[in-house]
Motif scaffolding. Structure first.
Motif, PDB file in Angstrom:
ATOM      1  N   ASN A   1       0.818  -1.213   0.000  1.00 39.45           N
ATOM      2  CA  ASN A   1       0.000   0.000   0.000  1.00 39.45           C
ATOM      3  C   ASN A   1       0.851   1.262   0.000  1.00 39.45           C
ATOM      4  O   ASN A   1       0.529   2.253  -0.663  1.00 39.45           O
ATOM      5  N   LYS A   2       1.930   1.245   0.765  1.00 40.16           N
ATOM      6  CA  LYS A   2       2.790   2.432   0.824  1.00 40.16           C
ATOM      7  C   LYS A   2       3.422   2.706  -0.534  1.00 40.16           C
ATOM      8  O   LYS A   2       3.514   3.864  -0.983  1.00 40.16           O
ATOM      9  N   TYR A   3       3.847   1.638  -1.201  1.00 39.02           N
ATOM     10  CA  TYR A   3       4.418   1.797  -2.538  1.00 39.02           C
ATOM     11  C   TYR A   3       3.374   2.337  -3.506  1.00 39.02           C
ATOM     12  O   TYR A   3       3.665   3.222  -4.322  1.00 39.02           O
ATOM     13  N   ASN A   4       2.134   1.864  -3.413  1.00 34.52           N
ATOM     14  CA  ASN A   4       1.074   2.346  -4.304  1.00 34.52           C
ATOM     15  C   ASN A   4       0.770   3.825  -4.070  1.00 34.52           C
ATOM     16  O   ASN A   4       0.550   4.588  -5.011  1.00 34.52           O
ATOM     17  N   ASP A   5       0.743   4.236  -2.804  1.00 35.71           N
ATOM     18  CA  ASP A   5       0.509   5.655  -2.503  1.00 35.71           C
ATOM     19  C   ASP A   5       1.633   6.519  -3.058  1.00 35.71           C
ATOM     20  O   ASP A   5       1.399   7.605  -3.602  1.00 35.71           O
ATOM     21  N   THR A   6       2.860   6.030  -2.924  1.00 36.47           N
ATOM     22  CA  THR A   6       3.999   6.777  -3.463  1.00 36.47           C
ATOM     23  C   THR A   6       3.909   6.889  -4.977  1.00 36.47           C
ATOM     24  O   THR A   6       4.133   7.964  -5.557  1.00 36.47           O
ATOM     25  N   LEU A   7       3.558   5.786  -5.625  1.00 38.31           N
ATOM     26  CA  LEU A   7       3.437   5.782  -7.081  1.00 38.31           C
ATOM     27  C   LEU A   7       2.332   6.738  -7.535  1.00 38.31           C
ATOM     28  O   LEU A   7       2.494   7.473  -8.522  1.00 38.31           O
ATOM     29  N   GLN A   8       1.222   6.757  -6.817  1.00 36.40           N
ATOM     30  CA  GLN A   8       0.124   7.654  -7.182  1.00 36.40           C
ATOM     31  C   GLN A   8       0.548   9.115  -7.069  1.00 36.40           C
ATOM     32  O   GLN A   8       0.231   9.940  -7.941  1.00 36.40           O
ATOM     33  N   SER A   9       1.266   9.461  -6.014  1.00 36.79           N
ATOM     34  CA  SER A   9       1.737  10.843  -5.855  1.00 36.79           C
ATOM     35  C   SER A   9       2.682  11.230  -6.979  1.00 36.79           C
ATOM     36  O   SER A   9       2.599  12.331  -7.535  1.00 36.79           O
ATOM     37  N   LEU A  10       3.598  10.324  -7.330  1.00 36.40           N
ATOM     38  CA  LEU A  10       4.557  10.622  -8.389  1.00 36.40           C
ATOM     39  C   LEU A  10       3.865  10.762  -9.743  1.00 36.40           C
ATOM     40  O   LEU A  10       4.174  11.672 -10.531  1.00 36.40           O
ATOM     41  N   LEU A  11       2.907   9.888 -10.030  1.00 35.41           N
ATOM     42  CA  LEU A  11       2.172   9.966 -11.289  1.00 35.41           C
ATOM     43  C   LEU A  11       1.348  11.256 -11.359  1.00 35.41           C
ATOM     44  O   LEU A  11       1.249  11.881 -12.419  1.00 35.41           O
ATOM     45  N   SER A  12       0.766  11.671 -10.238  1.00 35.05           N
ATOM     46  CA  SER A  12      -0.001  12.922 -10.206  1.00 35.05           C
ATOM     47  C   SER A  12       0.892  14.116 -10.509  1.00 35.05           C
ATOM     48  O   SER A  12       0.503  15.035 -11.240  1.00 35.05           O
ATOM     49  N   ILE A  13       2.102  14.105  -9.958  1.00 33.90           N
ATOM     50  CA  ILE A  13       3.040  15.199 -10.226  1.00 33.90           C
ATOM     51  C   ILE A  13       3.391  15.237 -11.716  1.00 33.90           C
ATOM     52  O   ILE A  13       3.447  16.308 -12.333  1.00 33.90           O
ATOM     53  N   TYR A  14       3.616  14.065 -12.300  1.00 34.96           N
ATOM     54  CA  TYR A  14       3.969  14.030 -13.722  1.00 34.96           C
ATOM     55  C   TYR A  14       2.835  14.563 -14.597  1.00 34.96           C
ATOM     56  O   TYR A  14       3.049  15.422 -15.459  1.00 34.96           O
ATOM     57  N   LEU A  15       1.622  14.068 -14.362  1.00 35.75           N
ATOM     58  CA  LEU A  15       0.502  14.494 -15.211  1.00 35.75           C
ATOM     59  C   LEU A  15       0.155  15.963 -14.995  1.00 35.75           C
ATOM     60  O   LEU A  15      -0.217  16.665 -15.940  1.00 35.75           O
ATOM     61  N   ALA A  16       0.271  16.442 -13.750  1.00 37.84           N
ATOM     62  CA  ALA A  16      -0.076  17.837 -13.473  1.00 37.84           C
ATOM     63  C   ALA A  16       0.908  18.811 -14.097  1.00 37.84           C
ATOM     64  O   ALA A  16       0.556  19.965 -14.377  1.00 37.84           O
ATOM     65  N   ARG A  17       2.146  18.369 -14.338  1.00 39.81           N
ATOM     66  CA  ARG A  17       3.165  19.280 -14.863  1.00 39.81           C
ATOM     67  C   ARG A  17       3.598  18.942 -16.287  1.00 39.81           C
ATOM     68  O   ARG A  17       4.516  19.561 -16.806  1.00 39.81           O
ATOM     69  N   ALA A  18       2.955  17.973 -16.892  1.00 40.07           N
ATOM     70  CA  ALA A  18       3.258  17.664 -18.281  1.00 40.07           C
ATOM     71  C   ALA A  18       2.807  18.808 -19.187  1.00 40.07           C
ATOM     72  O   ALA A  18       1.856  19.540 -18.862  1.00 40.07           O
ATOM     73  N   ASP A  19       3.492  18.971 -20.315  1.00 37.25           N
ATOM     74  CA  ASP A  19       3.130  20.051 -21.239  1.00 37.25           C
ATOM     75  C   ASP A  19       1.697  19.907 -21.720  1.00 37.25           C
ATOM     76  O   ASP A  19       0.974  20.892 -21.844  1.00 37.25           O
ATOM     77  N   ASP A  20       1.288  18.688 -22.002  1.00 38.10           N
ATOM     78  CA  ASP A  20      -0.078  18.427 -22.443  1.00 38.10           C
ATOM     79  C   ASP A  20      -0.594  17.216 -21.676  1.00 38.10           C
ATOM     80  O   ASP A  20      -0.181  16.079 -21.911  1.00 38.10           O
ATOM     81  N   VAL A  21      -1.478  17.470 -20.733  1.00 40.52           N
ATOM     82  CA  VAL A  21      -1.986  16.385 -19.893  1.00 40.52           C
ATOM     83  C   VAL A  21      -2.728  15.347 -20.731  1.00 40.52           C
ATOM     84  O   VAL A  21      -2.597  14.141 -20.510  1.00 40.52           O
ATOM     85  N   LEU A  22      -3.495  15.819 -21.713  1.00 38.94           N
ATOM     86  CA  LEU A  22      -4.311  14.897 -22.512  1.00 38.94           C
ATOM     87  C   LEU A  22      -3.429  13.942 -23.312  1.00 38.94           C
ATOM     88  O   LEU A  22      -3.714  12.740 -23.395  1.00 38.94           O
ATOM     89  N   LYS A  23      -2.353  14.464 -23.874  1.00 40.31           N
ATOM     90  CA  LYS A  23      -1.446  13.588 -24.624  1.00 40.31           C
ATOM     91  C   LYS A  23      -0.719  12.623 -23.692  1.00 40.31           C
ATOM     92  O   LYS A  23      -0.458  11.470 -24.055  1.00 40.31           O
ATOM     93  N   ALA A  24      -0.375  13.101 -22.496  1.00 40.77           N
ATOM     94  CA  ALA A  24       0.308  12.219 -21.537  1.00 40.77           C
ATOM     95  C   ALA A  24      -0.605  11.080 -21.108  1.00 40.77           C
ATOM     96  O   ALA A  24      -0.173   9.917 -21.017  1.00 40.77           O
ATOM     97  N   VAL A  25      -1.879  11.379 -20.858  1.00 44.00           N
ATOM     98  CA  VAL A  25      -2.829  10.325 -20.491  1.00 44.00           C
ATOM     99  C   VAL A  25      -3.006   9.350 -21.649  1.00 44.00           C
ATOM    100  O   VAL A  25      -3.044   8.123 -21.465  1.00 44.00           O
ATOM    101  N   GLU A  26      -3.101   9.887 -22.864  1.00 43.22           N
ATOM    102  CA  GLU A  26      -3.284   9.024 -24.035  1.00 43.22           C
ATOM    103  C   GLU A  26      -2.066   8.125 -24.240  1.00 43.22           C
ATOM    104  O   GLU A  26      -2.195   6.969 -24.645  1.00 43.22           O
ATOM    105  N   GLU A  27      -0.891   8.648 -23.944  1.00 39.34           N
ATOM    106  CA  GLU A  27       0.319   7.846 -24.112  1.00 39.34           C
ATOM    107  C   GLU A  27       0.317   6.642 -23.177  1.00 39.34           C
ATOM    108  O   GLU A  27       0.653   5.522 -23.574  1.00 39.34           O
ATOM    109  N   ILE A  28      -0.076   6.875 -21.920  1.00 34.48           N
ATOM    110  CA  ILE A  28      -0.098   5.759 -20.969  1.00 34.48           C
ATOM    111  C   ILE A  28      -1.236   4.789 -21.291  1.00 34.48           C
ATOM    112  O   ILE A  28      -1.052   3.565 -21.334  1.00 34.48           O
ATOM    113  N   ALA A  29      -2.439   5.361 -21.522  1.00 35.57           N
ATOM    114  CA  ALA A  29      -3.604   4.501 -21.757  1.00 35.57           C
ATOM    115  C   ALA A  29      -3.559   3.832 -23.122  1.00 35.57           C
ATOM    116  O   ALA A  29      -4.081   2.717 -23.289  1.00 35.57           O
ATOM    117  N   GLY A  30      -2.941   4.483 -24.095  1.00 35.47           N
ATOM    118  CA  GLY A  30      -2.930   3.929 -25.445  1.00 35.47           C
ATOM    119  C   GLY A  30      -1.734   3.055 -25.749  1.00 35.47           C
ATOM    120  O   GLY A  30      -1.781   2.250 -26.687  1.00 35.47           O
TER     121      GLY A  30
END
Length: 1414
Positions: free
Chosen positions: A1172-1201
């Motif tokens: 659980n601690k590792y998952n919480d850490t991963l979620q925080s890090l992923l949130s930081i990446y998506l919140a500061r990416a140049d284009d959030v929509l493209k970043a989400v599409e890259e991971i999901a696609g």
């Protein structure tokens, strides 16, 4: 007949008056003329008609008389003129006579003044007040225009006379004649004449004319006049007030009003202060609902109340206010303060008048995002809204203030400026200020509580004595409330006020004394503050509150004599605080015989100390508390020298007698375990030296506790307990420091002297010992560790190298003993450690329950696993899905299955001592200076002084982790923002273990960290080099053979702790205050200098960039994901310090976060990190990446696609190739974070507007297309990953996304449909697929009867229906109703398989003709 005679008499009088005028003219012109005769004849016509109508003209200062009602007069005169045979020529003759009559100034005044009823008139219909003759003539339609012309011709004659001797202002009276006429014959001509007059008249006349315009002109002329006044406003700012008064009363169209308001707004900055209230009132009262927010925001920006009062005037004003003791009314204020008060009154009136204005102003304040942009007017408006409570504005004001204070946007500096500049104005809002302060203090959010303290303090120091009394009474109420947070803040404030303003606070000593009745609800720390407060009032230098001294002594003696430890504790703390107040060093000694106190006071102080000592000897806990409290008092260094010397002498003698024994060849006595001398650092003095008699004392204490009848020893001998060892030594050490200015040579033998303990090999066979013996060993270890901790506290600042070596050695002893204690506690369940902190309630300190019942915990976990398994079976019973779909739940179950094994390993390896922190003595902040120590060495000599051996000591990884963990805890307590208390969380005192740290201010802690920062950087670089070397030697394999796992774990912990310390340090909210910016700059300078020494002084932005570059160098050696998150968060905290232009830094943070997410993390044991601690850490890090990416929509599409399809195609235990952190155990983390960030992103898309250009519409459509496509990809993943947590996320964020689309996206489609029909159609088709899948999820939730899922269904179904009708409305708006049709949507499961039994008719999402739906 009588009326006729009366007229003849009047006629004679008037004719004689008429004949005088030609005579006067004749004398002036030299003889009669035809014109003179003609004037006389005209005048006779004028007089004759007036007389016949009922008005008699008078001379001198006698008012004209009227014989009948004015309406009758006007009717008669009009009929007489119209029936005359010479009509309409007779009108000109009448007007000529009027002109001749008013040539005399006095006659003209009489015509302008009201007529009076004739005294001998018996007509009962006459009224007491009649209009003036001019006013009566203006009411006659055939005479109105020529009379108006006469008035405008006469007005310039009196333009510059002003107010005459008789008090009349003729121009103003002339304007009054034109007001409120029943009918204006030629309104346009009158308006032109008035504006012409304004262009040439004097300033006073201009003001009178302008203010009279609304009462003179008809509504049809208001628009034209408003435009002319608008132009005049920009030309002459002196006419601002009358013009705005006039405009406020004119009936204007919305467009014209907006135009005028805009012009007024542009002149706002140049308006005189005395005119400002009128300007503000006009602007606010001209607001409509459509433009309220925009206008109020602009007005707020341009209102600079900070400039309304010069600083020197402000200080004088405040001093007058402070010195005032009047409670009836406000003192006389300056004109500037009057103007500010009027401005605020105008704002208050507008708030009451229109709800939209108060809401718009709250929104304008909410939209401010920078500290520098907040102004004095913001606080004043919040106080106004709270005071009037119009339209429930009080709640809104409290909410906005809390949000701003929580975000550190409204700070103490702004509050100080407001009170300093406008103290007299603020006095009127004192009830609201007091209520707001009370509300903030009672808030569960600890972040806003300090601001309440600033409100109280500013109100006390600025306002009069009545307000001061109310402030003190309110603070006392908080103290007596029993709520810990309120009590702490209120006591701290009262102590601060006593220290800063003792004279004023002494007046309210009776209020404060009342708190003594509520001490049962106070903690020891609060009791300490209370007696410090009372002592300052009662025993201060001037002793103005001396009348409460006797009450305090009575309370203290009563508590000390109690047999209950709780009340005895109160007595001890109170007595020591009173000693501190009575025995404080004074500046003017009189009859003191070497000290600074009077002899009688010295006697009283010593007597009180002896009383406390005698009352606490029988209880070890009470005695230990007494020593600790006295140590704190001695540490202040404020005691009188004679009192200090008396304490030091008695302490040294007692300590040697109680705890120190001489070493002999054997240790006599019977003990539970064999006694031996251990941890001797002075081996050359092993014979004839001294030792701390710990084990015998503990054994003796054990016997005494076992036999309750022998608790009090015979012969009156004091009870010596090992509990008192560490507190007593601390008191002894501090007495020596104060007496010898920091030199501890007299007691330095205690640093290296051994202890009488037992052989620690006994830990290896703990399981074979009895319960009593195991508990005895654990108690012995606790006491030994606490002794060493106090020894380190005492000698950590000594400069001698040999003593430094011993201090480091003692740290090594502590870390080793802690490892033994972990193993001992693991086999001693239910053990209650001996107390180490005595200034807190025993209920706050309890033994951790983690090691008491592991079997029960395993049983509960097993039951939980079973329940989860059944839920999983229920949620996917009918699914023929891929094997991977249930992985999210399987990973939730795996930890539960392995709990028993982990528990056994935990028992074997030891427990975590972090839960036992309250049972260890607190380390001083100065101990962290040991981090500076490098390699220490000394040369041992033999008996002939020859070098025998060279001994070297240095901080190892274990000691480094020990010190860093303590530093991090201290910073988290002192610098981290107060955390909101969890709901229904068990009571826990956060201050336990930080008693010494609480005595330091946050600024002192931050300054100390600045001194440690270079050393912390050095250790950080050493950790980096360690892992770099490790990776290079093992070809990048972290868990290679031959690697010391324990050392690697310690170095990894040290690495993470170092980054956590830096993160906590730079996250301090105090750096936002101007007075701490220099400190922040110095700290950034330390980081920047590690990269490159710069001679020139760098700007803040340059320092941040260099610090970024320095910290980014560590990314290659990060050993764990949690450490990677710490580094990323540290950079995130530093980025805003660079100012508004930190876009490049955001990009670097996003790149770093992506690098960590694309890296595979392996634990020291070689397995993949999980939990659980590792998952919480991963979620925080992923949130930081998506919140500061140049284009959030493209970043989400890259991971999901890309990433998730790779995961679906990979083996069961494999991860995504592109995103190694994405595997089946972490899919839920990625999915939830992407859904949350996608929903945040679409909320930031600006709504479509009708006036947007084609390019802007295309860009917004493209953005929505990307968002809808990402949403569709994420929704479709439910077909593969259909576990219950995934469905919950999908239902929750699906509804939020749909609501955002309805609110922001549909208006764009309304305006874009005609120009971008294909794009809109494509977007809706894609979105339709997602809404259909959401509908299937709703059906699935109902079929499975899962309440956790069905709770989301009603709101989601509502949004789906709104979407249908909203699309229909969009098509209707664009005249394409035929493109919309409804069908029956069959109920299907997640696999799109029809479910016949639960088939329901439902509204079909919108379809287009070219798509056929079955």
């Amino acid at each position: 007949m009588m009326r006729k005679k009366k007229r003849s008499s009047v006629d004679k009088t008037e004719s004689s008056a008429v004949l005088e005028v030609p005579k006067a003219k004749k004398g002036r012109t030299g003889g009669p003329s035809k014109s003179a005769v003609r004037v006389a004849n005209d005048e006779s016509v004028f007089v004759q008609f007036l007389r016949e109508a009922g008005v008699s003209l008078k001379q001198d200062r006698t008012s004209n008389e009227i014989a009948l009602d004015q309406i009758v007069f006007q009717k008669r005169l009009q009929q007489s003129l119209k029936k005359n045979s010479r009509y309409p020529g007779i009108i000109q003759e009448f007007i000529t006579g009027l002109e001749s009559h008013i040539e005399d100034p006095q006659s003209f005044r009489n015509c302008l003044l009201p007529c009076v009823p004739r005294h001998n008139d018996e007509d009962s219909n006459s009224v007491s007040y009649q209009e003036s003759l001019m006013r009566l003539l203006l009411g006659i339609e055939i005479l109105q225009t020529p009379v108006i012309n006469i008035l405008f011709e006469k007005l310039p004659e009196f333009m510059f006379e002003g107010v005459g001797e008789d008090g009349l202002n003729i121009p103003r009276i002339i304007m009054n004649q034109l007001k409120w006429l029943d009918r204006v014959m030629d309104s346009t001509d009158l308006a032109n004449k008035l504006m012409q007059l304004v262009s040439v008249a004097s300033l006073e006349v201009q003001r009178d004319v302008i203010t009279s315009l609304p009462e003179i002109l008809e509504d049809s002329q208001h628009g034209d006049i408003a435009r002319e006044l608008n132009l005049l406003l920009s030309e002459n700012t002196q006419l601002t007030v009358p013009i705005l008064d006039a405009l406020s009363s004119l009936n204007l169209s919305t467009a014209l009003l907006a135009e005028v308001r805009g012009a007024v707004m542009t002149t706002l900055c140049a308006v005189q202060l005395e005119d400002l209230p009128v300007v503000v009132k006009f602007i606010l009262h001209s607001i409509s609902s459509t433009d309220a927010t925009e206008v109020v925001t602009d007005l707020r920006k341009k209102l600079e109340l900070e400039l309304c009062l010069p600083p020197h005037m402000s200080s004088q004003s405040c001093s007058r206010t402070k010195g005032s003791t009047s409670t009836s009314g406000l003192p006389a204020v300056s004109s500037s303060q009057d103007s500010v008060s009027l401005v605020l009154d105008a704002i208050k009136s507008a708030f009451r008048f229109q709800k939209i204005i108060s809401e718009a102003w709250l929104k304008a304040i909410e939209n401010v995002e920078d500290v520098e942009d907040h102004k004095v007017i913001d606080l004043l408006v919040l106080f106004i809204l709270h005071s009037i409570n119009a339209n429930q504005s009080r709640r809104g004001a409290e909410r906005v203030l809390k949000v701003k204070v929580r975000g550190a946007l409204i700070q103490e500096a702004l509050l100080q400026k407001t009170f300093r500049s406008h103290g007299q104005v603020m006095r009127g809002y004192f009830p609201s200020i007091l209520a707001l302060a009370q509300s903030l203090v009672r808030s569960s959010d600890g972040c806003v509580v300090p601001f309440a303290g600033h409100l109280y303090k500013q109100a006390f120091t600025t306002f009069d004595s009545y307000c001061q009394q109310e402030v003190v009474a309110s603070l006392v109420t908080h103290v007596c409330s029993g709520l810990a947070a309120e009590v702490d803040v209120a006591l701290e404030l009262l102590c601060e006020l006593v220290a800063q303003r003792p004279k004023e606070m002494a007046l309210y000593a009776v209020f404060i004394k009342g708190i003594l009745d509520y001490m049962d609800n106070l903690t020891p720390q609060q009791i300490r503050c209370l007696f410090q407060l009372l002592g300052g009032v009662a025993f201060g230098a001037e002793q103005q509150g001396g009348h409460i001294q006797d009450d305090m002594h009575i309370v203290i003696r009563k508590q000390l004599s109690s047999a209950v430890l709780k009340y005895k504790r109160i007595g001890i703390i109170g007595a020591v605080m009173v000693v501190g107040s009575m025995g404080a060093r004074r500046n003017n000694p009189e009859n003191t015989q070497g000290g600074t106190l009077p002899k009688e006071t010295q006697r009283q102080v010593i007597s009180l100390l002896e009383l406390v000592r005698s009352c606490s000897e029988a209880s070890p806990e009470a005695a230990a508390l007494y020593y600790d409290e006295l140590a704190k008092l001695v540490q202040t260094g404020k005691l009188d020298p004679l009192i200090q010397a008396w304490i030091g002498k008695s302490v040294l003698e007692d300590f040697q007698e109680d705890f120190v024994v001489d070493l002999g060849p054997e240790i006599s006595g019977s003990f539970p375990l064999p006694a031996t001398v251990m941890y001797n650092l002075d081996e050359d003095e092993s014979q004839g030296g001294i030792a701390v008699n710990l084990l015998p004392l503990l054994a003796q204490d054990l016997i005494l506790r076992a036999d309750k009848k022998n608790q009090v020893q015979d012969g009156g001998k004091r009870c010596v307990s090992p509990l008192c060892l560490a507190p007593f030594f601390r008191l002894l050490r501090l007495c020596e420091e104060v007496q010898y200015n920091g030199d501890l040579e007299e007691i330095d033998a205690l640093l290296g002297c051994p202890l009488i303990l037992t052989d620690m090999d006994v830990v290896e066979k703990m399981e074979s010992l009895s319960k009593m013996e195991r508990e005895f060993v654990c108690s012995l270890l606790f006491h030994t560790i606490n002794w060493f901790r106090e020894v380190v506290n005492a000698f950590c600042q000594q400069k001698d190298p040999e003593m430094k070596m011993k201090v480091v050695t003692r740290l090594q002893n502590i870390t080793y003993l802690q490892s033994l204690l972990e193993r001992s506690l693991a086999v001693t369940p239910g053990f209650m450690p001996p107390l180490a902190t005595f200034d807190s309630d025993g209920t706050d300190i309890t033994a951790p329950a983690s090691a008491t019942a592991p079997a029960k915990k395993a049983k509960r976990d097993s039951g939980g696993k079973k329940r989860k398994a059944s839920a999983s079976k229920n949620s996917s019973a009918d699914s023929s899905q891929l094997e991977e779909g249930t992985e999210a739940e399987e990973t939730q179950q795996e930890p539960s299955e392995k709990e028993p094994e982990k528990e056994k390993e935990k028992e074997k390896g030891g427990v975590n001592l972090s839960a036992y922190r309250p049972f260890f003595r607190e380390l001083d902040m100065e101990v962290l200076g040991v981090l500076h120590c490098g390699m220490l060495s000394r040369t041992l000599l033999d008996t002939e002084l020859n070098s025998r051996v060279r001994e070297e000591v240095q901080l190892g990884p274990a000691e480094l982790v020990f010190l860093l963990e303590d530093l991090w805890r201290k910073l988290d307590f002192s610098l981290a923002p107060a955390k909101k208390a969890p709901f229904l969380k068990g009571k826990a005192d956060r201050t336990v273990g930080f008693s010494h740290l609480q005595r330091k201010s946050t600024r002192e802690v931050a300054d100390h960290c600045l001194q440690l920062l270079p050393t912390l950087c050095t250790h950080l670089e050493n950790c980096h080099n360690h892992f770099q070397t490790l990776l290079s030697e093992n070809q990048g394999v972290v868990d290679a053979l031959g690697v010391d796992l324990k050392e690697q774990q310690l170095m990894s912990s040290a690495y993470q702790l170092l980054l956590q310390v830096l993160l906590c340090l730079f996250s301090w909210s105090g750096f936002g205050q101007p007075e701490h910016r220099a400190l922040l700059k110095s700290m950034l300078g330390v980081l920047a200098s590690r990269l490159k020494e710069e001679e020139a002084e760098l700007s803040m932005e340059q320092l941040v960039r260099h610090s970024f570059e320095y910290l980014l160098n560590f990314r290659a050696s990060i050993p764990s994901l949690s450490t990677a998150l710490c580094l990323t968060q540290l950079l995130t905290v530093l980025a805003p310090c660079a100012g508004p232009n930190h876009t490049a830094l955001r990009g670097q943070i996003a790149s770093l976060a992506r690098q960590f997410l694309c890296q595979e993390w392996v634990s020291a044991s070689g397995g993949r990190e999980r939990g659980n601690k590792y998952n919480d850490t991963l979620q925080s890090l992923l949130s930081i990446y998506l919140a500061r990416a140049d284009d959030v929509l493209k970043a989400v599409e890259e991971i999901a696609g890309e990433g998730i399809p790779e995961l679906i195609n990979a083996a069961k235990d494999e991860s995504s190739r592109t995103w190694p952190t994405l595997h089946r155990q972490t899919f839920l983390v990625f999915y939830k974070t992407m859904m949350a960030e996608l929903e945040k992103a679409v909320r930031k898309i600006p709504p479509g507007k009708q006036h947007d250009s084609t390019e802007v519409q295309s860009e917004k459509l493209l953005t929505w297309n990307l968002a809808v496509r990402d949403f569709h990809i994420l929704i479709n993943l439910v077909k593969v990953f259909d576990s219950r947590p995934v469905l919950t996320v999908c239902l929750k964020y699906g509804r939020l996304f749909l609501e955002s689309f309805l609110r922001l996206g549909m208006p764009l489609l309304d305006f874009s449909f005609k120009k971008h029909k294909e794009d809109v159609q494509s977007l809706l088709k894609t979105f339709q697929l997602s809404t259909r899948q959401l509908h299937h999820m709703c059906g699935h939730s109902k079929i499975r009867q899962d309440t956790g899922l069905t709770n989301h269904v009603p709101a989601l179904k509502k949004s789906l229906e709104q979407f249908v009708y909203r699309v229909k409305a969009m098509l209707t708006l664009n005249h394409c109703q035929e493109a919309f049709w409804l069908g029956n949507l069959k109920n299907r499961d997640l696999k799109v398989k029809e479910v016949e039994r639960y088939s329901l008719d439902s509204l079909m999402p919108p379809q287009f003709p070219q798509r056929v739906v079955t």
